[in-house]
Design a protein around this motif. Sequence first.
Motif, PDB file in Angstrom:
ATOM      1  N   ASN A   1     -11.840  -7.551   9.044  1.00 13.16           N
ATOM      2  CA  ASN A   1     -12.383  -8.655   9.841  1.00 13.16           C
ATOM      3  C   ASN A   1     -13.069  -8.179  11.116  1.00 13.16           C
ATOM      4  O   ASN A   1     -13.839  -8.928  11.718  1.00 13.16           O
ATOM      5  CB  ASN A   1     -11.291  -9.669  10.176  1.00 13.16           C
ATOM      6  CG  ASN A   1     -10.942 -10.534   8.996  1.00 13.16           C
ATOM      7  OD1 ASN A   1     -11.773 -10.838   8.145  1.00 13.16           O
ATOM      8  ND2 ASN A   1      -9.691 -10.946   8.920  1.00 13.16           N
TER       9      ASN A   1
ATOM     10  N   THR B   1      -0.426   1.495   8.649  1.00 19.18           N
ATOM     11  CA  THR B   1       0.021   0.392   7.791  1.00 19.18           C
ATOM     12  C   THR B   1       1.527   0.206   7.822  1.00 19.18           C
ATOM     13  O   THR B   1       2.090  -0.443   6.960  1.00 19.18           O
ATOM     14  CB  THR B   1      -0.443   0.623   6.335  1.00 19.18           C
ATOM     15  OG1 THR B   1       0.050   1.880   5.891  1.00 19.18           O
ATOM     16  CG2 THR B   1      -1.951   0.595   6.236  1.00 19.18           C
TER      17      THR B   1
ATOM     18  N   ASN C   1      -9.197 -12.817  -0.522  1.00 23.59           N
ATOM     19  CA  ASN C   1      -8.931 -11.443  -0.916  1.00 23.59           C
ATOM     20  C   ASN C   1     -10.153 -10.788  -1.547  1.00 23.59           C
ATOM     21  O   ASN C   1     -10.026  -9.828  -2.296  1.00 23.59           O
ATOM     22  CB  ASN C   1      -7.745 -11.399  -1.880  1.00 23.59           C
ATOM     23  CG  ASN C   1      -6.691 -10.422  -1.405  1.00 23.59           C
ATOM     24  OD1 ASN C   1      -6.536 -10.212  -0.214  1.00 23.59           O
ATOM     25  ND2 ASN C   1      -5.986  -9.830  -2.329  1.00 23.59           N
TER      26      ASN C   1
ATOM     27  N   GLU D   1      -3.973  -7.127  -2.938  1.00 22.38           N
ATOM     28  CA  GLU D   1      -3.976  -7.840  -1.661  1.00 22.38           C
ATOM     29  C   GLU D   1      -4.106  -6.835  -0.530  1.00 22.38           C
ATOM     30  O   GLU D   1      -3.669  -5.697  -0.649  1.00 22.38           O
ATOM     31  CB  GLU D   1      -2.695  -8.658  -1.503  1.00 22.38           C
ATOM     32  CG  GLU D   1      -2.589  -9.778  -2.511  1.00 22.38           C
ATOM     33  CD  GLU D   1      -1.370 -10.664  -2.277  1.00 22.38           C
ATOM     34  OE1 GLU D   1      -0.702 -10.499  -1.241  1.00 22.38           O
ATOM     35  OE2 GLU D   1      -1.115 -11.509  -3.139  1.00 22.38           O
TER      36      GLU D   1
ATOM     37  N   ASN E   1      -3.075  -5.667   3.257  1.00 23.17           N
ATOM     38  CA  ASN E   1      -2.000  -5.873   4.214  1.00 23.17           C
ATOM     39  C   ASN E   1      -2.593  -6.306   5.561  1.00 23.17           C
ATOM     40  O   ASN E   1      -3.820  -6.381   5.724  1.00 23.17           O
ATOM     41  CB  ASN E   1      -1.107  -4.633   4.326  1.00 23.17           C
ATOM     42  CG  ASN E   1      -1.833  -3.434   4.888  1.00 23.17           C
ATOM     43  OD1 ASN E   1      -2.632  -3.533   5.808  1.00 23.17           O
ATOM     44  ND2 ASN E   1      -1.552  -2.260   4.313  1.00 23.17           N
ATOM     45  N   GLU E   2      -1.741  -6.554   6.526  1.00 19.81           N
ATOM     46  CA  GLU E   2      -2.187  -7.083   7.823  1.00 19.81           C
ATOM     47  C   GLU E   2      -3.157  -6.131   8.528  1.00 19.81           C
ATOM     48  O   GLU E   2      -4.196  -6.563   9.049  1.00 19.81           O
ATOM     49  CB  GLU E   2      -0.975  -7.357   8.711  1.00 19.81           C
ATOM     50  CG  GLU E   2      -1.330  -7.984  10.036  1.00 19.81           C
ATOM     51  CD  GLU E   2      -0.103  -8.283  10.886  1.00 19.81           C
ATOM     52  OE1 GLU E   2      -0.280  -8.384  12.111  1.00 19.81           O
ATOM     53  OE2 GLU E   2       1.012  -8.396  10.343  1.00 19.81           O
ATOM     54  N   LYS E   3      -2.847  -4.840   8.555  1.00 18.35           N
ATOM     55  CA  LYS E   3      -3.722  -3.858   9.216  1.00 18.35           C
ATOM     56  C   LYS E   3      -5.075  -3.757   8.517  1.00 18.35           C
ATOM     57  O   LYS E   3      -6.113  -3.664   9.165  1.00 18.35           O
ATOM     58  CB  LYS E   3      -3.058  -2.479   9.271  1.00 18.35           C
ATOM     59  CG  LYS E   3      -1.879  -2.407  10.201  1.00 18.35           C
ATOM     60  CD  LYS E   3      -2.337  -2.461  11.642  1.00 18.35           C
ATOM     61  CE  LYS E   3      -1.147  -2.249  12.560  1.00 18.35           C
ATOM     62  NZ  LYS E   3      -1.508  -2.345  13.964  1.00 18.35           N
ATOM     63  N   GLU E   4      -5.063  -3.777   7.190  1.00 20.30           N
ATOM     64  CA  GLU E   4      -6.315  -3.725   6.439  1.00 20.30           C
ATOM     65  C   GLU E   4      -7.147  -4.980   6.700  1.00 20.30           C
ATOM     66  O   GLU E   4      -8.363  -4.897   6.902  1.00 20.30           O
ATOM     67  CB  GLU E   4      -6.020  -3.575   4.947  1.00 20.30           C
ATOM     68  CG  GLU E   4      -5.445  -2.221   4.581  1.00 20.30           C
ATOM     69  CD  GLU E   4      -4.904  -2.172   3.175  1.00 20.30           C
ATOM     70  OE1 GLU E   4      -4.893  -1.063   2.595  1.00 20.30           O
ATOM     71  OE2 GLU E   4      -4.480  -3.221   2.638  1.00 20.30           O
ATOM     72  N   THR E   5      -6.498  -6.127   6.722  1.00 13.78           N
ATOM     73  CA  THR E   5      -7.204  -7.385   6.979  1.00 13.78           C
ATOM     74  C   THR E   5      -7.824  -7.383   8.368  1.00 13.78           C
ATOM     75  O   THR E   5      -8.998  -7.765   8.541  1.00 13.78           O
ATOM     76  CB  THR E   5      -6.246  -8.583   6.815  1.00 13.78           C
ATOM     77  OG1 THR E   5      -5.765  -8.585   5.460  1.00 13.78           O
ATOM     78  CG2 THR E   5      -6.931  -9.898   7.111  1.00 13.78           C
ATOM     79  N   GLU E   6      -7.068  -6.936   9.370  1.00 11.53           N
ATOM     80  CA  GLU E   6      -7.603  -6.840  10.740  1.00 11.53           C
ATOM     81  C   GLU E   6      -8.811  -5.912  10.776  1.00 11.53           C
ATOM     82  O   GLU E   6      -9.825  -6.219  11.406  1.00 11.53           O
ATOM     83  CB  GLU E   6      -6.531  -6.321  11.701  1.00 11.53           C
ATOM     84  CG  GLU E   6      -5.442  -7.312  12.013  1.00 11.53           C
ATOM     85  CD  GLU E   6      -4.312  -6.693  12.844  1.00 11.53           C
ATOM     86  OE1 GLU E   6      -4.479  -5.566  13.375  1.00 11.53           O
ATOM     87  OE2 GLU E   6      -3.259  -7.350  12.943  1.00 11.53           O
TER      88      GLU E   6
END
Length: 134
Positions: A13, A133, A40, A3, A5-10
């Motif tokens: 995107n 992160t 994911n 999965e 994390n939030e920083k990676e997702t930002e």
Amino acid sequence: MIEFNEKETEFLNSLEEARIATSHDDIPHVKPVSFVLNGNAIIIATDYETRTYKNLKINLNSSVIIDIYKSGGHKAILIQGTTEIIENGNEFKKLYDVFFEKFEWVRREPWKENEAPFLKIIPKNKISWGLDTK
């Protein structure tokens, strides 16, 4: 399951270009591609005639790097995984809608099911650097 994390997702995107690596006859092949993060998985559009598609028909392992190079401040996520080829059906339609919304080139040159597939890279391993992160 891997999965983000939030920083990676930002980070994922916020970008639209990646490089995908596949191989044939033990020869690496890397090329730039447009991508989206969907759930994911990393989703990439390709054509049937490409070396990438031909490689994946034989070996579904792939690697994707998404990065911003800035000397002393490089940010990147390297993803290694397996690839599903999506050519039609409900999942194809949903992915196409995401690409249609995000990319002007898709709106200029639309395609239909079975004309060009999507590659769904399912991460088995990831490494990120330069992202806060914490």
